[in-house]
Design a protein around this motif. Structure first.
Motif, PDB file in Angstrom:
ATOM      1  N   LYS A   1       0.848  -1.200   0.000  1.00  0.00           N
ATOM      2  CA  LYS A   1       0.000   0.000   0.000  1.00  0.00           C
ATOM      3  C   LYS A   1       0.877   1.240   0.000  1.00  0.00           C
ATOM      4  O   LYS A   1       1.821   1.350   0.775  1.00  0.00           O
ATOM      5  N   LEU A   2       0.545   2.188  -0.874  1.00  0.00           N
ATOM      6  CA  LEU A   2       1.256   3.467  -0.904  1.00  0.00           C
ATOM      7  C   LEU A   2       0.576   4.491  -0.006  1.00  0.00           C
ATOM      8  O   LEU A   2       1.203   5.403   0.493  1.00  0.00           O
ATOM      9  N   GLN A   3      -0.731   4.337   0.159  1.00  0.00           N
ATOM     10  CA  GLN A   3      -1.527   5.293   0.917  1.00  0.00           C
ATOM     11  C   GLN A   3      -2.553   4.520   1.738  1.00  0.00           C
ATOM     12  O   GLN A   3      -2.900   3.388   1.386  1.00  0.00           O
ATOM     13  N   PRO A   4      -3.069   5.126   2.790  1.00  0.00           N
ATOM     14  CA  PRO A   4      -4.081   4.436   3.598  1.00  0.00           C
ATOM     15  C   PRO A   4      -5.337   4.059   2.808  1.00  0.00           C
ATOM     16  O   PRO A   4      -6.038   3.126   3.162  1.00  0.00           O
ATOM     17  N   ASN A   5      -5.614   4.755   1.705  1.00  0.00           N
ATOM     18  CA  ASN A   5      -6.828   4.480   0.927  1.00  0.00           C
ATOM     19  C   ASN A   5      -6.697   3.253   0.036  1.00  0.00           C
ATOM     20  O   ASN A   5      -7.606   2.931  -0.711  1.00  0.00           O
ATOM     21  N   GLY A   6      -5.568   2.559   0.089  1.00  0.00           N
ATOM     22  CA  GLY A   6      -5.445   1.285  -0.604  1.00  0.00           C
ATOM     23  C   GLY A   6      -4.699   1.271  -1.917  1.00  0.00           C
ATOM     24  O   GLY A   6      -4.452   0.207  -2.457  1.00  0.00           O
ATOM     25  N   TYR A   7      -4.344   2.415  -2.472  1.00  0.00           N
ATOM     26  CA  TYR A   7      -3.605   2.409  -3.727  1.00  0.00           C
ATOM     27  C   TYR A   7      -2.184   1.954  -3.463  1.00  0.00           C
ATOM     28  O   TYR A   7      -1.620   2.215  -2.409  1.00  0.00           O
ATOM     29  N   GLY A   8      -1.599   1.253  -4.454  1.00  0.00           N
ATOM     30  CA  GLY A   8      -0.263   0.723  -4.238  1.00  0.00           C
ATOM     31  C   GLY A   8       0.255  -0.031  -5.443  1.00  0.00           C
ATOM     32  O   GLY A   8      -0.087   0.274  -6.575  1.00  0.00           O
ATOM     33  N   TYR A   9       1.064  -1.074  -5.166  1.00  0.00           N
ATOM     34  CA  TYR A   9       1.691  -1.804  -6.255  1.00  0.00           C
ATOM     35  C   TYR A   9       1.988  -3.246  -5.886  1.00  0.00           C
ATOM     36  O   TYR A   9       1.994  -3.623  -4.719  1.00  0.00           O
ATOM     37  N   GLY A  10       2.242  -4.009  -6.927  1.00  0.00           N
ATOM     38  CA  GLY A  10       2.653  -5.394  -6.816  1.00  0.00           C
ATOM     39  C   GLY A  10       3.645  -5.677  -7.928  1.00  0.00           C
ATOM     40  O   GLY A  10       4.190  -4.762  -8.535  1.00  0.00           O
ATOM     41  N   CYS A  11       3.878  -6.936  -8.190  1.00  0.00           N
ATOM     42  CA  CYS A  11       4.806  -7.361  -9.239  1.00  0.00           C
ATOM     43  C   CYS A  11       4.021  -8.247 -10.195  1.00  0.00           C
ATOM     44  O   CYS A  11       3.227  -9.084  -9.759  1.00  0.00           O
ATOM     45  N   ALA A  12       4.214  -8.051 -11.502  1.00  0.00           N
ATOM     46  CA  ALA A  12       3.430  -8.821 -12.467  1.00  0.00           C
ATOM     47  C   ALA A  12       4.148  -8.950 -13.802  1.00  0.00           C
ATOM     48  O   ALA A  12       5.056  -8.178 -14.114  1.00  0.00           O
ATOM     49  N   CYS A  13       3.704  -9.926 -14.577  1.00  0.00           N
ATOM     50  CA  CYS A  13       4.064 -10.050 -15.987  1.00  0.00           C
ATOM     51  C   CYS A  13       2.774  -9.908 -16.781  1.00  0.00           C
ATOM     52  O   CYS A  13       1.752 -10.485 -16.408  1.00  0.00           O
ATOM     53  N   LEU A  14       2.835  -9.126 -17.846  1.00  0.00           N
ATOM     54  CA  LEU A  14       1.685  -8.904 -18.706  1.00  0.00           C
ATOM     55  C   LEU A  14       2.050  -9.230 -20.147  1.00  0.00           C
ATOM     56  O   LEU A  14       3.155  -8.921 -20.598  1.00  0.00           O
ATOM     57  N   SER A  15       1.107  -9.828 -20.850  1.00  0.00           N
ATOM     58  CA  SER A  15       1.235 -10.045 -22.281  1.00  0.00           C
ATOM     59  C   SER A  15       0.501  -8.886 -22.946  1.00  0.00           C
ATOM     60  O   SER A  15      -0.722  -8.745 -22.779  1.00  0.00           O
ATOM     61  N   VAL A  16       1.236  -8.039 -23.687  1.00  0.00           N
ATOM     62  CA  VAL A  16       0.678  -6.773 -24.159  1.00  0.00           C
ATOM     63  C   VAL A  16       1.185  -6.384 -25.546  1.00  0.00           C
ATOM     64  O   VAL A  16       2.183  -6.912 -26.036  1.00  0.00           O
ATOM     65  N   ASP A  17       0.492  -5.414 -26.131  1.00  0.00           N
ATOM     66  CA  ASP A  17       0.985  -4.664 -27.282  1.00  0.00           C
ATOM     67  C   ASP A  17       1.323  -3.279 -26.743  1.00  0.00           C
ATOM     68  O   ASP A  17       0.640  -2.779 -25.837  1.00  0.00           O
ATOM     69  N   THR A  18       2.359  -2.661 -27.306  1.00  0.00           N
ATOM     70  CA  THR A  18       2.765  -1.341 -26.839  1.00  0.00           C
ATOM     71  C   THR A  18       2.910  -0.353 -27.987  1.00  0.00           C
ATOM     72  O   THR A  18       3.085  -0.740 -29.136  1.00  0.00           O
ATOM     73  N   ASP A  19       2.855   0.904 -27.618  1.00  0.00           N
ATOM     74  CA  ASP A  19       3.211   2.008 -28.507  1.00  0.00           C
ATOM     75  C   ASP A  19       4.504   2.560 -27.915  1.00  0.00           C
ATOM     76  O   ASP A  19       4.482   3.299 -26.928  1.00  0.00           O
ATOM     77  N   LYS A  20       5.624   2.152 -28.483  1.00  0.00           N
ATOM     78  CA  LYS A  20       6.924   2.524 -27.914  1.00  0.00           C
ATOM     79  C   LYS A  20       7.167   4.035 -27.947  1.00  0.00           C
ATOM     80  O   LYS A  20       7.773   4.581 -27.041  1.00  0.00           O
ATOM     81  N   ALA A  21       6.684   4.707 -28.978  1.00  0.00           N
ATOM     82  CA  ALA A  21       6.880   6.155 -29.082  1.00  0.00           C
ATOM     83  C   ALA A  21       6.161   6.896 -27.958  1.00  0.00           C
ATOM     84  O   ALA A  21       6.686   7.864 -27.409  1.00  0.00           O
ATOM     85  N   GLU A  22       4.970   6.437 -27.604  1.00  0.00           N
ATOM     86  CA  GLU A  22       4.175   7.092 -26.558  1.00  0.00           C
ATOM     87  C   GLU A  22       4.407   6.478 -25.176  1.00  0.00           C
ATOM     88  O   GLU A  22       3.908   7.001 -24.179  1.00  0.00           O
ATOM     89  N   ARG A  23       5.105   5.337 -25.133  1.00  0.00           N
ATOM     90  CA  ARG A  23       5.378   4.612 -23.871  1.00  0.00           C
ATOM     91  C   ARG A  23       4.072   4.165 -23.208  1.00  0.00           C
ATOM     92  O   ARG A  23       3.902   4.262 -22.003  1.00  0.00           O
ATOM     93  N   ASN A  24       3.151   3.670 -24.040  1.00  0.00           N
ATOM     94  CA  ASN A  24       1.863   3.189 -23.559  1.00  0.00           C
ATOM     95  C   ASN A  24       1.677   1.722 -23.891  1.00  0.00           C
ATOM     96  O   ASN A  24       2.179   1.236 -24.910  1.00  0.00           O
ATOM     97  N   ILE A  25       0.934   1.046 -23.048  1.00  0.00           N
ATOM     98  CA  ILE A  25       0.424  -0.281 -23.369  1.00  0.00           C
ATOM     99  C   ILE A  25      -0.897  -0.040 -24.074  1.00  0.00           C
ATOM    100  O   ILE A  25      -1.772   0.650 -23.547  1.00  0.00           O
ATOM    101  N   THR A  26      -1.024  -0.558 -25.273  1.00  0.00           N
ATOM    102  CA  THR A  26      -2.224  -0.305 -26.073  1.00  0.00           C
ATOM    103  C   THR A  26      -3.245  -1.432 -25.970  1.00  0.00           C
ATOM    104  O   THR A  26      -4.419  -1.208 -26.213  1.00  0.00           O
ATOM    105  N   ARG A  27      -2.787  -2.641 -25.640  1.00  0.00           N
ATOM    106  CA  ARG A  27      -3.687  -3.786 -25.504  1.00  0.00           C
ATOM    107  C   ARG A  27      -3.111  -4.756 -24.478  1.00  0.00           C
ATOM    108  O   ARG A  27      -1.914  -5.005 -24.475  1.00  0.00           O
ATOM    109  N   ILE A  28      -3.986  -5.284 -23.627  1.00  0.00           N
ATOM    110  CA  ILE A  28      -3.587  -6.279 -22.631  1.00  0.00           C
ATOM    111  C   ILE A  28      -4.284  -7.591 -22.982  1.00  0.00           C
ATOM    112  O   ILE A  28      -5.515  -7.636 -23.082  1.00  0.00           O
ATOM    113  N   TYR A  29      -3.494  -8.632 -23.176  1.00  0.00           N
ATOM    114  CA  TYR A  29      -4.045  -9.954 -23.489  1.00  0.00           C
ATOM    115  C   TYR A  29      -4.252 -10.777 -22.214  1.00  0.00           C
ATOM    116  O   TYR A  29      -5.265 -11.440 -22.069  1.00  0.00           O
ATOM    117  N   SER A  30      -3.277 -10.722 -21.324  1.00  0.00           N
ATOM    118  CA  SER A  30      -3.355 -11.488 -20.084  1.00  0.00           C
ATOM    119  C   SER A  30      -2.268 -10.991 -19.136  1.00  0.00           C
ATOM    120  O   SER A  30      -1.414 -10.195 -19.513  1.00  0.00           O
TER     121      SER A  30
END
Length: 121
Positions: A73-102
């Motif tokens: 948890k980063l804050q008392p309201n529950g927002y935070g982080y974990g560790c994961a692997c995602l199967s995705v398509d990206t837009d490298k120029a914009e540094r965005n994930i454009t589609r998440i498969y799993s």
């Protein structure tokens, strides 16, 4: 000729529906720092997949739910982080994930022990 077109049409539709390139497997910190904002931070930097009031990757519902045993948890309201692997398509120029498969949640130790990753703050 017409029969050939009728036979070829379903095949052409499948080809058109297929992703242009192979999905990438990206692993790193899986971060939800504030409402509506999500990104994956890997060895190449931050890859935004959702921005409040802005973009949202196709298939965002395919992203995994956090495992509360492998969550910081980063804050008392529950927002935070974990560790994961995602199967995705990206837009490298914009540094965005454009589609998440799993995706799959990993133990926090996997990201903590990866010297190429900076832990979220």
């Amino acid at each position: 000729m017409r029969n050939l077109l009728l036979t070829a049409a379903p095949i052409l539709m499948l080809i058109a529906a297929a992703p242009a390139g192979a999905a990438e497997n990206r692993c790193g910190w899986y971060v939800n720092p504030t409402p509506g904002n999500w990104y994956l931070s890997d060895s190449e930097g931050d890859w935004w997949m959702r921005s409040q009031g802005g973009m949202e990757a196709e298939g965002f519902d395919n992203a995994p739910d956090f495992d509360m045993k492998q969550y910081v948890k980063l804050q008392p309201n529950g927002y935070g982080y974990g560790c994961a692997c995602l199967s995705v398509d990206t837009d490298k120029a914009e540094r965005n994930i454009t589609r998440i498969y799993s995706g799959k949640i990993l133990p926090l130790s996997r990201c903590r022990n990866d010297k190429a990753l900076q832990q979220p703050k």
